[in-house]
Design a protein around this motif. Structure first.
Motif, PDB file in Angstrom:
ATOM      1  N   UNK A  33       6.947  -8.473  -1.013  1.00 30.96           N
ATOM      2  CA  UNK A  33       7.415  -7.098  -1.106  1.00 30.96           C
ATOM      3  C   UNK A  33       7.164  -6.319   0.170  1.00 30.96           C
ATOM      4  N   UNK A  34       6.020  -6.573   0.806  1.00 24.97           N
ATOM      5  CA  UNK A  34       5.698  -5.902   2.074  1.00 24.97           C
ATOM      6  C   UNK A  34       6.638  -6.349   3.184  1.00 24.97           C
ATOM      7  N   UNK A  35       6.922  -7.638   3.232  1.00 25.88           N
ATOM      8  CA  UNK A  35       7.806  -8.186   4.260  1.00 25.88           C
ATOM      9  C   UNK A  35       9.219  -7.604   4.154  1.00 25.88           C
ATOM     10  N   UNK A  36       9.695  -7.402   2.932  1.00 34.05           N
ATOM     11  CA  UNK A  36      11.059  -6.922   2.708  1.00 34.05           C
ATOM     12  C   UNK A  36      11.180  -5.405   2.777  1.00 34.05           C
ATOM     13  N   UNK A  57       8.706  -2.502  -6.388  1.00 32.38           N
ATOM     14  CA  UNK A  57       8.523  -3.197  -7.660  1.00 32.38           C
ATOM     15  C   UNK A  57       7.902  -4.573  -7.436  1.00 32.38           C
ATOM     16  N   UNK A  58       8.344  -5.251  -6.376  1.00 33.54           N
ATOM     17  CA  UNK A  58       7.783  -6.570  -6.067  1.00 33.54           C
ATOM     18  C   UNK A  58       6.305  -6.443  -5.696  1.00 33.54           C
ATOM     19  N   UNK A  59       5.990  -5.458  -4.850  1.00 32.25           N
ATOM     20  CA  UNK A  59       4.595  -5.230  -4.491  1.00 32.25           C
ATOM     21  C   UNK A  59       3.754  -4.897  -5.723  1.00 32.25           C
ATOM     22  N   UNK A  60       4.297  -4.050  -6.588  1.00 34.02           N
ATOM     23  CA  UNK A  60       3.561  -3.648  -7.790  1.00 34.02           C
ATOM     24  C   UNK A  60       3.304  -4.843  -8.698  1.00 34.02           C
ATOM     25  N   UNK A  61       4.278  -5.740  -8.812  1.00 41.20           N
ATOM     26  CA  UNK A  61       4.086  -6.942  -9.624  1.00 41.20           C
ATOM     27  C   UNK A  61       2.955  -7.798  -9.060  1.00 41.20           C
ATOM     28  N   UNK A  62       2.929  -7.942  -7.729  1.00 42.02           N
ATOM     29  CA  UNK A  62       1.851  -8.707  -7.105  1.00 42.02           C
ATOM     30  C   UNK A  62       0.494  -8.076  -7.351  1.00 42.02           C
ATOM     31  N   UNK A  63       0.422  -6.754  -7.230  1.00 42.36           N
ATOM     32  CA  UNK A  63      -0.846  -6.046  -7.453  1.00 42.36           C
ATOM     33  C   UNK A  63      -1.293  -6.174  -8.904  1.00 42.36           C
ATOM     34  N   UNK A  64      -0.348  -6.123  -9.831  1.00 44.61           N
ATOM     35  CA  UNK A  64      -0.704  -6.252 -11.243  1.00 44.61           C
ATOM     36  C   UNK A  64      -1.278  -7.638 -11.529  1.00 44.61           C
ATOM     37  N   UNK A  97      -5.975  -1.161  -8.609  1.00 42.81           N
ATOM     38  CA  UNK A  97      -5.269  -0.307  -9.572  1.00 42.81           C
ATOM     39  C   UNK A  97      -4.772   0.977  -8.912  1.00 42.81           C
ATOM     40  N   UNK A  98      -5.599   1.564  -8.061  1.00 41.90           N
ATOM     41  CA  UNK A  98      -5.181   2.778  -7.358  1.00 41.90           C
ATOM     42  C   UNK A  98      -4.009   2.500  -6.423  1.00 41.90           C
ATOM     43  N   UNK A  99      -4.047   1.339  -5.742  1.00 43.75           N
ATOM     44  CA  UNK A  99      -2.925   1.016  -4.847  1.00 43.75           C
ATOM     45  C   UNK A  99      -1.664   0.726  -5.649  1.00 43.75           C
ATOM     46  N   UNK A 100      -1.823   0.136  -6.824  1.00 43.97           N
ATOM     47  CA  UNK A 100      -0.693  -0.067  -7.732  1.00 43.97           C
ATOM     48  C   UNK A 100      -0.059   1.282  -8.069  1.00 43.97           C
ATOM     49  N   UNK A 101      -0.896   2.277  -8.394  1.00 44.05           N
ATOM     50  CA  UNK A 101      -0.382   3.607  -8.710  1.00 44.05           C
ATOM     51  C   UNK A 101       0.332   4.219  -7.502  1.00 44.05           C
ATOM     52  N   UNK A 102      -0.242   4.040  -6.299  1.00 44.83           N
ATOM     53  CA  UNK A 102       0.376   4.576  -5.089  1.00 44.83           C
ATOM     54  C   UNK A 102       1.743   3.935  -4.841  1.00 44.83           C
ATOM     55  N   UNK A 103       1.824   2.615  -5.018  1.00 45.77           N
ATOM     56  CA  UNK A 103       3.089   1.902  -4.788  1.00 45.77           C
ATOM     57  C   UNK A 103       4.154   2.370  -5.768  1.00 45.77           C
ATOM     58  N   UNK A 104       3.779   2.539  -7.049  1.00 49.31           N
ATOM     59  CA  UNK A 104       4.734   3.010  -8.044  1.00 49.31           C
ATOM     60  C   UNK A 104       5.206   4.420  -7.702  1.00 49.31           C
ATOM     61  N   UNK A 105       4.267   5.278  -7.307  1.00 52.87           N
ATOM     62  CA  UNK A 105       4.629   6.651  -6.927  1.00 52.87           C
ATOM     63  C   UNK A 105       5.559   6.654  -5.718  1.00 52.87           C
ATOM     64  N   UNK A 106       5.202   5.896  -4.697  1.00 53.84           N
ATOM     65  CA  UNK A 106       6.004   5.853  -3.465  1.00 53.84           C
ATOM     66  C   UNK A 106       7.407   5.347  -3.763  1.00 53.84           C
ATOM     67  N   UNK A 107       7.500   4.274  -4.535  1.00 53.32           N
ATOM     68  CA  UNK A 107       8.800   3.652  -4.795  1.00 53.32           C
ATOM     69  C   UNK A 107       9.714   4.480  -5.676  1.00 53.32           C
TER      70      UNK A 107
END
Length: 218
Positions: A33-36, A57-64, A97-107
């Motif tokens: 997800x980061x690469x793309x 979404x891809x990054x969030x899946x990886x974090x989850x 978990x916090x980074x997951x929340x940040x990624x969802x918010x950003x996306x």
């Protein structure tokens, strides 16, 4: 008592398998997800359309998956020999978990903002109180949690995995900080984020490969 032992053994095997698979998959999925990830300025985000949200979404899946990995290791518990060991695992878990929340918010937030006000995307003027309550804790706890975990992993024979996770998390976070210090068009953002995510993903792969032996580590 003897009737519960087989179930207990099966549960522990399942936890180790879960920890292994989620580590081996979660790290690389986050890296992908980061690469793309497309460019981060408002006009580029608007042009990318749904692709911007998809990469998040891809990054969030990886974090989850990483959260499940960390929780599984905590549930195994036998390799945690002191209270600060447990605290380190929880620190990494909370940071993820916090980074997951940040990624969802950003996306979800920035593509909408980019459609109407591209000039304010990833700018301090767009960082209101609710957003700050997500962004700033994540920027702090995510890298520090993995630095803390690295010290614990080093004491338990997983020094390289811990080092890669810590350096990767710090480098990746620095890439995100560049957005605010140097602007979303700064060329080093993607370099730091991809480099950090690469080290971070390899760290998770090493952690996953060791997951079947975690119950034996002292």
């Amino acid at each position: 008592m003897t009737e519960t032992l087989p179930h207990s053994g099966a549960t522990r095997r399942q936890l180790r398998t879960t920890a292994r698979l989620t580590a081996l998959i979660g790290g690389p999925v986050f890296w992908l997800g980061t690469l793309l990830h497309p460019a981060r300025d408002g006009w580029s985000i608007a042009a990318a359309g749904e692709r911007y949200g998809l990469t998040h979404d891809i990054q969030a899946a990886g974090l989850l998956l990483q959260v499940v990995c960390l929780a599984s290791v905590i549930a195994l518990g036998n390799q945690i020999t002191r209270r600060r060991d447990l605290s380190a695992w929880y620190g990494a878990l909370v940071g993820t978990l916090l980074w997951f929340a940040l990624i969802i918010f950003d996306g979800s937030h920035n593509p909408v903002r980019a459609e109407y006000h591209p000039s304010v995307v990833h700018q301090a003027s767009d960082l209101d109180t609710p957003a700050a309550l997500i962004v700033f804790p994540a920027l702090l706890v995510f890298p520090l949690g993995y630095v803390w975990l690295a010290r614990t992993l080093g004491r338990h024979g997983l020094r390289l995995a811990g080092l890669l996770l810590a350096v990767g998390a710090v480098a990746y976070t620095l890439g995100g900080l560049f957005i605010f210090t140097s602007g979303p068009g700064f060329g080093l953002i993607q370099i730091f984020e991809v480099a950090g995510a690469t080290l971070y993903a390899i760290g998770y792969i090493l952690l996953g490969r060791a997951a079947t032996d975690l119950h034996q580590v002292r």
